[in-house]
Motif scaffolding. Sequence first.
Motif, short mmCIF file in Angstrom:
data_model
loop_
_atom_site.label_atom_id
_atom_site.label_comp_id
_atom_site.label_asym_id
_atom_site.label_seq_id
_atom_site.Cartn_x
_atom_site.Cartn_y
_atom_site.Cartn_z
N ASP A 112 45.04 31.00 45.44
CA ASP A 112 44.80 30.24 44.22
C ASP A 112 46.12 30.13 43.48
O ASP A 112 46.91 31.09 43.48
CB ASP A 112 43.75 30.90 43.33
N ALA B 38 42.15 34.45 40.66
CA ALA B 38 41.57 34.83 41.95
C ALA B 38 41.01 36.24 41.89
O ALA B 38 39.88 36.50 42.35
CB ALA B 38 42.62 34.72 43.05
N THR C 213 39.29 24.03 46.90
CA THR C 213 40.02 23.78 45.66
C THR C 213 39.40 22.65 44.84
O THR C 213 39.48 22.66 43.62
CB THR C 213 41.49 23.41 45.95
N GLY D 207 41.08 28.57 47.01
CA GLY D 207 40.38 28.10 45.81
C GLY D 207 39.41 29.14 45.30
O GLY D 207 38.46 29.49 45.98
#
Length: 456
Positions: free
Chosen positions: A50, A56, A109, A25
């Motif tokens: 991600d 990311a 996340t 995440g």
Amino acid sequence: MGSPVNLAAGLARRSDNPVRIGLIGAGKFGTMILAQLRHEQGVKLCVVADLDTGRARESAVRAGWASDQFELAASAGAANDIARTGKVAIVDAGEIAAACDVDIVIEATGFADAAARHIWAAIENGRHVINVTVEVDVVVGPLLHAQALKQGVIYSLAYGDQPAIICELVDWARTNGFGIVAAGKGTKYLPEYKRSTPETALALHEFTPEQIAKGGFNPKMFNSFLDGTKQSIEMVSVANATGLGIPADGLSYAPASVYELATVLRPRAMGGVLDRAGVVDVVTSHYAEGREVPNNIRYGMFVVFTSEEPYTIRCFSEYGLAVDPSGQIASMWRPFHLIGLEIGTSIASIAVRGEPTGAPLAGFVGDVGCATRQAMKAGALIDGEGGYAVYGTIAPAERSRREKLVPMGLSQGCKLVRDVPADHWITEDDVAFDESSFLWKLRREQMRALDLSVRV
């Protein structure tokens, strides 16, 4: 017998054998983690996952990393190869990161079902887990903790987020022999916020039209902080970790300054708002008419405590603690928290001490149900946390079990099978839902393991 060592020194001793980290995440919380992770001794970031690999990389660059420090990988094996070169792998699936050669997986996340999958996979792969997605903790945290124990790894709340810091304050009080009267956090809350929707949330958070126009906000997330949902989630996480009780009438949201905590948060028999001592609670930074409480604790956490020893009680006021009129109850607080910037404390606690910074050790103490913002018709869909349909509200575990309340973390996509009024707590009899989701399966397994009644 080894000598005691503080966390910073313990991590520094790992410089030649750093703690390997996998981050799942790369949103706001993940970016804050990235910002400080590169400055921590004895820690090495190996992989970032991600769904949007471009995001990311952008998040890492925003947090001070060089873009060329990252390389894309399509598998755990490829990610491990990249990490061995000293670079950081970027992958597009949390399950890949959970299978990489890392010591600790950080789940950040914020999506409950996906987070449950990631955490379960990491535990099964023998990785310690730091869970940022508190929504999962309140739905199946006791099961995740039990599974981690079976696998010989640690499941931990994330330090820097409020639940872990509240757990620390409670532990401080108990370690020193104090009795807990209440523990919790501050927030901005007014009763009418239960009717807030994603359309109204940002303005109620006092963002300017210019700030809103620039974008980058998640209205549902901000709404969940406003309407009491997130507060309920975090307090249940604390209750399940510490064993503190759930208030019989729900969270009080009493207005209180830091200097009034010990006076307001005491049992009603003493003039306070609590039905009993030893519970979690939340205070608000604003009075009912909207005026701000001076010296409020909107962004902070607190513990309210007492002692059975008269001499100790006398010391409370002698050393400047804010006490109630009787002088018997005192409070200690921390005014701010730094979210992902403080994740290093969880990493160090696991790697150096072998301890979580909060975990559901007390089991299933409380739950977060969902109640309707307005009357709803059969056939309507519930859009989950922070949405248009429901707000989260706290309940003791026995009530949740008895009434078959639908947890907020499992409400997304539920379809009403009958008309319900406003402020109605949604039960399993009110809705049709898809029990094939991974999170639903874990919830049913947890309830069976705890020998609780469950819909099957």
